[in-house]
Motif scaffolding. Structure first.
Motif, PDB file in Angstrom:
ATOM      1  N   VAL A 127       0.856  -1.188   0.000  1.00 15.34           N
ATOM      2  CA  VAL A 127       0.000   0.000   0.000  1.00 15.34           C
ATOM      3  C   VAL A 127       0.889   1.234   0.000  1.00 15.34           C
ATOM      4  O   VAL A 127       1.844   1.329   0.783  1.00 15.34           O
ATOM      5  N   LEU A 128       0.610   2.162  -0.890  1.00 13.11           N
ATOM      6  CA  LEU A 128       1.265   3.469  -0.858  1.00 13.11           C
ATOM      7  C   LEU A 128       0.500   4.321   0.137  1.00 13.11           C
ATOM      8  O   LEU A 128      -0.692   4.570  -0.023  1.00 13.11           O
ATOM      9  N   VAL A 129       1.196   4.731   1.200  1.00 18.16           N
ATOM     10  CA  VAL A 129       0.552   5.519   2.249  1.00 18.16           C
ATOM     11  C   VAL A 129       1.269   6.850   2.422  1.00 18.16           C
ATOM     12  O   VAL A 129       2.463   6.978   2.122  1.00 18.16           O
ATOM     13  N   ALA A 130       0.527   7.827   2.909  1.00 18.26           N
ATOM     14  CA  ALA A 130       1.069   9.174   3.101  1.00 18.26           C
ATOM     15  C   ALA A 130       0.737   9.673   4.499  1.00 18.26           C
ATOM     16  O   ALA A 130      -0.268   9.269   5.100  1.00 18.26           O
ATOM     17  N   ALA A 168       8.686   1.363  -4.903  1.00 17.23           N
ATOM     18  CA  ALA A 168       8.748   2.820  -5.007  1.00 17.23           C
ATOM     19  C   ALA A 168       9.620   3.252  -6.179  1.00 17.23           C
ATOM     20  O   ALA A 168       9.311   4.225  -6.878  1.00 17.23           O
ATOM     21  N   GLU A 169      10.712   2.519  -6.419  1.00 18.70           N
ATOM     22  CA  GLU A 169      11.575   2.835  -7.559  1.00 18.70           C
ATOM     23  C   GLU A 169      10.851   2.584  -8.879  1.00 18.70           C
ATOM     24  O   GLU A 169      11.031   3.318  -9.850  1.00 18.70           O
ATOM     25  N   LEU A 170      10.017   1.537  -8.903  1.00 17.05           N
ATOM     26  CA  LEU A 170       9.208   1.272 -10.097  1.00 17.05           C
ATOM     27  C   LEU A 170       8.234   2.419 -10.330  1.00 17.05           C
ATOM     28  O   LEU A 170       8.069   2.895 -11.467  1.00 17.05           O
ATOM     29  N   PHE A 171       7.600   2.901  -9.283  1.00 13.38           N
ATOM     30  CA  PHE A 171       6.708   4.061  -9.356  1.00 13.38           C
ATOM     31  C   PHE A 171       7.477   5.286  -9.848  1.00 13.38           C
ATOM     32  O   PHE A 171       7.021   6.021 -10.727  1.00 13.38           O
ATOM     33  N   ASN A 172       8.652   5.484  -9.303  1.00 17.20           N
ATOM     34  CA  ASN A 172       9.544   6.578  -9.707  1.00 17.20           C
ATOM     35  C   ASN A 172       9.818   6.539 -11.205  1.00 17.20           C
ATOM     36  O   ASN A 172       9.721   7.544 -11.912  1.00 17.20           O
ATOM     37  N   SER A 173      10.163   5.330 -11.677  1.00 23.02           N
ATOM     38  CA  SER A 173      10.554   5.157 -13.075  1.00 23.02           C
ATOM     39  C   SER A 173       9.372   5.303 -14.026  1.00 23.02           C
ATOM     40  O   SER A 173       9.451   6.021 -15.036  1.00 23.02           O
ATOM     41  N   VAL A 174       8.275   4.633 -13.710  1.00 26.40           N
ATOM     42  CA  VAL A 174       7.104   4.655 -14.594  1.00 26.40           C
ATOM     43  C   VAL A 174       6.546   6.068 -14.762  1.00 26.40           C
ATOM     44  O   VAL A 174       6.178   6.490 -15.867  1.00 26.40           O
ATOM     45  N   GLN A 175       6.528   6.832 -13.661  1.00 26.83           N
ATOM     46  CA  GLN A 175       5.961   8.182 -13.704  1.00 26.83           C
ATOM     47  C   GLN A 175       7.011   9.269 -13.946  1.00 26.83           C
ATOM     48  O   GLN A 175       6.685  10.450 -13.968  1.00 26.83           O
ATOM     49  N   ASP A 234     -12.064   0.437  -0.208  1.00 27.97           N
ATOM     50  CA  ASP A 234     -12.252   1.779  -0.769  1.00 27.97           C
ATOM     51  C   ASP A 234     -10.974   2.353  -1.378  1.00 27.97           C
ATOM     52  O   ASP A 234     -10.986   3.472  -1.904  1.00 27.97           O
ATOM     53  N   VAL A 235      -9.885   1.607  -1.309  1.00 22.68           N
ATOM     54  CA  VAL A 235      -8.608   2.100  -1.833  1.00 22.68           C
ATOM     55  C   VAL A 235      -8.393   1.530  -3.235  1.00 22.68           C
ATOM     56  O   VAL A 235      -8.359   0.308  -3.422  1.00 22.68           O
ATOM     57  N   PRO A 236      -8.229   2.371  -4.247  1.00 25.71           N
ATOM     58  CA  PRO A 236      -8.082   1.879  -5.622  1.00 25.71           C
ATOM     59  C   PRO A 236      -6.730   1.220  -5.861  1.00 25.71           C
ATOM     60  O   PRO A 236      -5.749   1.487  -5.169  1.00 25.71           O
ATOM     61  N   THR A 237      -6.698   0.331  -6.840  1.00 33.83           N
ATOM     62  CA  THR A 237      -5.422  -0.219  -7.292  1.00 33.83           C
ATOM     63  C   THR A 237      -4.723   0.823  -8.164  1.00 33.83           C
ATOM     64  O   THR A 237      -5.346   1.791  -8.635  1.00 33.83           O
ATOM     65  N   PHE A 238      -3.440   0.634  -8.394  1.00 31.87           N
ATOM     66  CA  PHE A 238      -2.722   1.523  -9.301  1.00 31.87           C
ATOM     67  C   PHE A 238      -3.302   1.433 -10.712  1.00 31.87           C
ATOM     68  O   PHE A 238      -3.365   2.430 -11.428  1.00 31.87           O
ATOM     69  N   ALA A 239      -3.721   0.233 -11.105  1.00 30.39           N
ATOM     70  CA  ALA A 239      -4.312   0.068 -12.438  1.00 30.39           C
ATOM     71  C   ALA A 239      -5.579   0.900 -12.574  1.00 30.39           C
ATOM     72  O   ALA A 239      -5.804   1.569 -13.593  1.00 30.39           O
ATOM     73  N   TRP A 311      12.159  -7.851 -11.093  1.00 24.72           N
ATOM     74  CA  TRP A 311      12.891  -7.029 -10.134  1.00 24.72           C
ATOM     75  C   TRP A 311      14.340  -6.815 -10.543  1.00 24.72           C
ATOM     76  O   TRP A 311      14.950  -5.817 -10.152  1.00 24.72           O
ATOM     77  N   SER A 312      14.874  -7.709 -11.344  1.00 25.43           N
ATOM     78  CA  SER A 312      16.221  -7.491 -11.885  1.00 25.43           C
ATOM     79  C   SER A 312      16.238  -6.246 -12.767  1.00 25.43           C
ATOM     80  O   SER A 312      17.160  -5.420 -12.690  1.00 25.43           O
ATOM     81  N   LYS A 313      15.202  -6.095 -13.588  1.00 29.07           N
ATOM     82  CA  LYS A 313      15.116  -4.915 -14.461  1.00 29.07           C
ATOM     83  C   LYS A 313      14.934  -3.641 -13.642  1.00 29.07           C
ATOM     84  O   LYS A 313      15.574  -2.614 -13.927  1.00 29.07           O
ATOM     85  N   VAL A 314      14.066  -3.688 -12.616  1.00 30.10           N
ATOM     86  CA  VAL A 314      13.844  -2.498 -11.792  1.00 30.10           C
ATOM     87  C   VAL A 314      15.129  -2.097 -11.081  1.00 30.10           C
ATOM     88  O   VAL A 314      15.487  -0.908 -11.022  1.00 30.10           O
ATOM     89  N   ALA A 315      15.853  -3.085 -10.533  1.00 32.17           N
ATOM     90  CA  ALA A 315      17.109  -2.796  -9.838  1.00 32.17           C
ATOM     91  C   ALA A 315      18.133  -2.181 -10.783  1.00 32.17           C
ATOM     92  O   ALA A 315      18.820  -1.214 -10.436  1.00 32.17           O
ATOM     93  N   LYS A 316      18.211  -2.720 -11.993  1.00 26.07           N
ATOM     94  CA  LYS A 316      19.165  -2.201 -12.980  1.00 26.07           C
ATOM     95  C   LYS A 316      18.799  -0.784 -13.396  1.00 26.07           C
ATOM     96  O   LYS A 316      19.662   0.110 -13.457  1.00 26.07           O
ATOM     97  N   ASP A 317      17.521  -0.555 -13.685  1.00 24.10           N
ATOM     98  CA  ASP A 317      17.071   0.758 -14.148  1.00 24.10           C
ATOM     99  C   ASP A 317      17.251   1.843 -13.060  1.00 24.10           C
ATOM    100  O   ASP A 317      17.541   3.001 -13.363  1.00 24.10           O
TER     101      ASP A 317
END
Length: 323
Positions: A127-130, A168-175, A234-239, A311-317
């Protein structure tokens, strides 16, 4: 030639009988189950009830052996080095299996070659929480807020190379964001600083973060599963929020050393599925937000290999490293 063929057939039949006997006799002594994390962690949520169930159903003791250290590598390596006879098993979270090979240098083992997957036990979304003081109320507002900080926005994680960090790094990269990673030594201190307002956001498993969501001390923004969690309907998915690339889980699986006889692997898998379909485990799944994952070793192996590639790709990127 006929004599040779007959001898070969007899030898094959004898080997089949031998393997069947191995599975029938297993276990005839105590089984050591290594959990490469400190006692009381999320892996224990599955490991200890599982060990109790198999002790009762098979009549031999299954002992949980917590061997923490090295991001899960120390205990995992001990299982890799053990005899492949079904008497040393591993229950672990995903990190030492599908993430550590990409973020640790000079690992002493290759989990994809040196371990035999038996079954996935629990799989829970992150869950992404703030912090509630953050002005963003949803994912769209959060992304806009992060972009407005122009590289000065930070996120917490439970440590370098953890699923929480790499999600979080995947979120960073995608956005195409520019968030700064602040690693902590475990989930608890990261959550503490999130609650105190010292860090604005973090990803964490439903297992760890649910009490703070229920108390209103953190605000859930989005969930990383492929469907909404029954714990957070009530919490949406990222999709649903328009970012289908973010699908991530904290999962906990059962493994044996490579070359453990398939008959033994299949017997352990069968006993494990019985446990996973029990009312006791149904309660654990409900409390953690996990779906039922009763599966074959073959399908779990495919899942593990897919996770390792992802996760290998995410770590490399991202350039994520522990060393």
């Amino acid at each position: 030639m006929k004599l040779f063929s007959k001898s070969l057939a007899l030898a094959f039949a004898a080997s089949v009988v031998s393997l069947g006997a191995v599975a029938q006799d297993w276990p005839d002594k105590t089984v050591n189950v290594v959990v490469p994390w400190p006692p009381g962690g999320p892996s224990d949520i599955a490991a200890r009830p599982w060990a109790k169930s198999l002790t009762e159903s098979l009549g031999k003791t299954f002992v949980i052996d917590n061997r923490a250290g090295g991001g899960g590598n120390i205990g995992t390596a001990a299982v890799v080095r053990a005899q492949p006879d079904g008497y040393t098993l591993l229950i672990t979270s995903s990190a030492p299996i599908v993430i550590n090979p990409s973020v640790y240098k000079g690992m002493s083992f290759d989990p994809l070659k040196d371990l035999a997957p038996i079954s996935n036990l629990l799989r829970v979304p992150l869950v992404l929480v703030a912090n509630p003081n953050l002005p963003a109320k949803n994912l769209k507002e959060l992304i806009a807020h992060i972009q407005s900080k122009k590289g000065s926005f930070s996120f917490a994680s439970s440590g370098n190379g953890t699923p929480q960090h790499l999600t979080a790094e995947l979120f960073n990269s995608v956005q195409k964001l520019e968030m700064v990673h602040v690693p902590y030594k475990g989930s608890a201190p990261a959550i503490s600083d999130l609650l105190g307002g010292h860090i604005p956001i973090m990803f964490d498993s439903t297992i760890a973060i649910m009490p703070h969501i229920k108390s209103g001390k953190v605000r859930p923004i989005a969930i990383s599963g492929n469907k909404r969690s029954p714990l957070l309907p009530d919490v949406p998915t990222f999709a649903e929020a328009g970012i289908p690339q973010i699908e991530s889980y904290a999962w906990y699986g059962l493994f044996a050393p490579a070359k453990t006889p398939k008959a033994v692997i299949d017997k352990i898998n069968g006993e494990t599925i019985k446990f996973m379909k029990s009312p006791e485990f149904a309660k654990i799944r409900a409390e953690t937000g996990s779906e039922l994952l009763a599966d074959t070793p073959e399908n779990f192996t495919k899942f593990v290999h897919a996770e390792a590639a992802k996760w290998s790709k995410v770590a490399k990127d991202s350039g994520a490293t522990v060393d």
